[in-house]
Write an enzyme that holds these catalytic residues in place. Structure first.
Site, PDB file in Angstrom:
ATOM      1  N   GLN A 207      -2.116  -0.331   5.589  1.00 48.12           N
ATOM      2  CA  GLN A 207      -1.856   0.941   4.914  1.00 48.12           C
ATOM      3  C   GLN A 207      -3.137   1.771   4.941  1.00 48.12           C
ATOM      4  OE1 GLN A 207      -0.335   0.445   0.886  1.00 48.12           O
ATOM      5  NE2 GLN A 207      -1.709   2.040   0.197  1.00 48.12           N
TER       6      GLN A 207
ATOM      7  N   SER B 297      -6.722   5.419   1.541  1.00 52.56           N
ATOM      8  CA  SER B 297      -8.012   5.757   0.936  1.00 52.56           C
ATOM      9  C   SER B 297      -9.030   6.218   1.970  1.00 52.56           C
ATOM     10  CB  SER B 297      -8.577   4.551   0.180  1.00 52.56           C
ATOM     11  OG  SER B 297      -7.752   4.207  -0.908  1.00 52.56           O
TER      12      SER B 297
ATOM     13  N   GLU C 223       3.912  -0.738  -3.881  1.00 49.79           N
ATOM     14  CA  GLU C 223       2.656  -1.474  -3.952  1.00 49.79           C
ATOM     15  C   GLU C 223       2.391  -1.959  -5.367  1.00 49.79           C
ATOM     16  OE1 GLU C 223      -1.880  -0.853  -2.352  1.00 49.79           O
ATOM     17  OE2 GLU C 223      -0.925   0.875  -3.283  1.00 49.79           O
TER      18      GLU C 223
ATOM     19  N   GLU D 268      -8.282   2.850 -14.197  1.00 45.91           N
ATOM     20  CA  GLU D 268      -8.468   4.150 -14.852  1.00 45.91           C
ATOM     21  C   GLU D 268      -7.336   5.110 -14.508  1.00 45.91           C
ATOM     22  OE1 GLU D 268     -12.146   1.952 -14.810  1.00 45.91           O
ATOM     23  OE2 GLU D 268     -10.771   2.490 -13.210  1.00 45.91           O
TER      24      GLU D 268
END
Length: 401
Positions: free
Chosen positions: A119, A122, A237, A370
């Protein structure tokens, strides 16, 4: 209570009969993993909720658990274990967004693990802010030319195909200018470099695309659909990472109990027992929350449990392995080897010490803790959102480092 045939629904009976036929016709002990998984796919037992002919039976996804548990008990292979990104994330995305030709081409070898997937989301400048990515794709006739860099790409070094999202319209707002593709990871213009982890291994990678040409037919959805395609992947995911429902007392918490039971009696003090008990309770609450989430999904109301499960899975794993290392005492400082290895499977570990080190990544991969807290705070609790100054601004006009 044992479920008898008379208590099974028609669909449950069909799945049960099919999986028994699979195991009888292809004994796991004498059948190669590829042949077994291929037969499982052809019987519609890969993803039972997929369409018939594409590894499914068009049934409720809850029935997949009947398949997985029976295959596991018979010693059969697991596509999820060998090809986790492909099975848990890319396969469902191809099913939801791919053309009929793409589904026919990719799903079966993905499930048999003949073709590993990765994948490619990022980037160095857009991790949590995935929609801010800068890798670009420019159309050239029947192809798209891609340039850019991706990072933290799990198993890219052994992957045949990748699910790639790039920016194809820099003048659109950042969420609207993205497009998703299937990319050939073995193309000459795709370079994969290892990212060494503190375990000594390099299951992560950084990937560079230099004038990489992707056929237009390898697009998932339409131009500009990349954000919606990625949401399909990310939701799968988070469920894949944090939504498992193990047997009570098994999995990570089972490792902790084994360490506790092996301790000398004089080291099982009251304070340590209290910490272990508290972690067992957390693990059980997490398991029950995932059961509730699974039931809610069957009713069409997924609720916030997916993000809760992912967040708590990360926090709980880290806390459990920290306690294990503490209980081991000086032995917890021992480590086998930091030799750089490029594993062919993800999250493997041959010692509790390595599992402890690997668990530190749990709160980053698949969406940081976060970010999960922001999602829950804003979308579930209704708290004020973070200040966002780039929501309605063309991506090309957004300041970047």
């Amino acid at each position: 209570m044992t479920v008898t045939e008379s208590t099974l629904t028609a669909d449950e009976q069909q799945v049960t009969d099919l999986v028994e036929h699979l195991i009888e016709a292809h004994p796991p002990s004498s059948t190669s993993a590829v042949d077994f998984l291929g037969a499982q796919f052809d019987l519609g037992l890969a993803w039972v909720h997929f369409d018939e002919g594409l590894g499914g039976l068009g049934m409720n996804p809850k029935l997949q658990r009947l398949v997985n548990e029976r295959v596991r008990s018979a010693g059969g292979p697991s596509s999820m274990a060998r090809n986790p990104i492909g099975y848990g994330m890319c396969g469902p995305t191809v099913q939801a967004w791919g053309s009929e030709q793409q589904k026919q081409r990719y799903l079966r070898p993905l499930f048999t693990c003949e073709e590993i997937w990765c994948q490619l989301f990022s980037e160095p400048g857009s991790g949590s802010d995935f929609a801010g990515l800068s890798s670009k794709g420019v159309r050239d006739g029947d192809e798209w030319v891609v340039n850019g860099q991706k990072v933290w790409t799990t198993l890219a070094h052994v992957s045949r195909w990748g699910l790639l999202v790039v920016r194809t319209d820099p003048e659109a707002v950042k969420h609207a200018g993205l497009t998703a593709f299937v990319v050939d990871m073995q193309a000459d213009t795709v370079e994969t470099r290892p990212l060494r982890q503190m375990t000594g291994e390099a299951e992560f990678n950084e990937v560079y695309f230099t004038d990489t040409r992707i056929p237009h037919d390898e697009m998932l959805g339409n131009p500009g659909d990349g954000w919606r395609v990625s949401l399909t992947t990310l939701m799968n995911e988070r469920t894949s990472i944090g939504g498992s429902i193990p047997a009570r007392g098994s999995g990570t918490i089972g490792d902790l109990l084994s360490v506790w039971n092996d301790l000398p009696v004089d080291r099982r003090d009251v304070a340590a027992r209290d910490r272990v008990t508290a972690l067992w309770i957390r693990a059980e609450v997490h398991r029950l929350t995932n059961i509730r989430a699974n039931q809610n999904r069957r009713l069409g109301d997924p609720g916030p449990e997916g993000s809760i499960g992912k967040m708590e899975s990360a926090n709980l794993n880290k806390a459990i392995y920290e306690e294990m290392v503490d209980l081991l005492g000086a032995e917890g400082m021992l480590y086998g080897s930091y030799e750089m290895v490029r594993p062919e499977m993800t999250m493997g570990a041959d010692s509790l010490q390595k599992k402890f080190l690997r668990s530190r990544a749990n709160s980053i991969e698949g969406g940081t803790t976060e970010v999960m807290q922001n999602i829950l705070g804003e979308r579930v609790l209704g708290l004020p959102g973070d200040v966002r100054v780039d929501r309605d601004v063309p991506w090309s006009q957004v300041p970047r480092n």
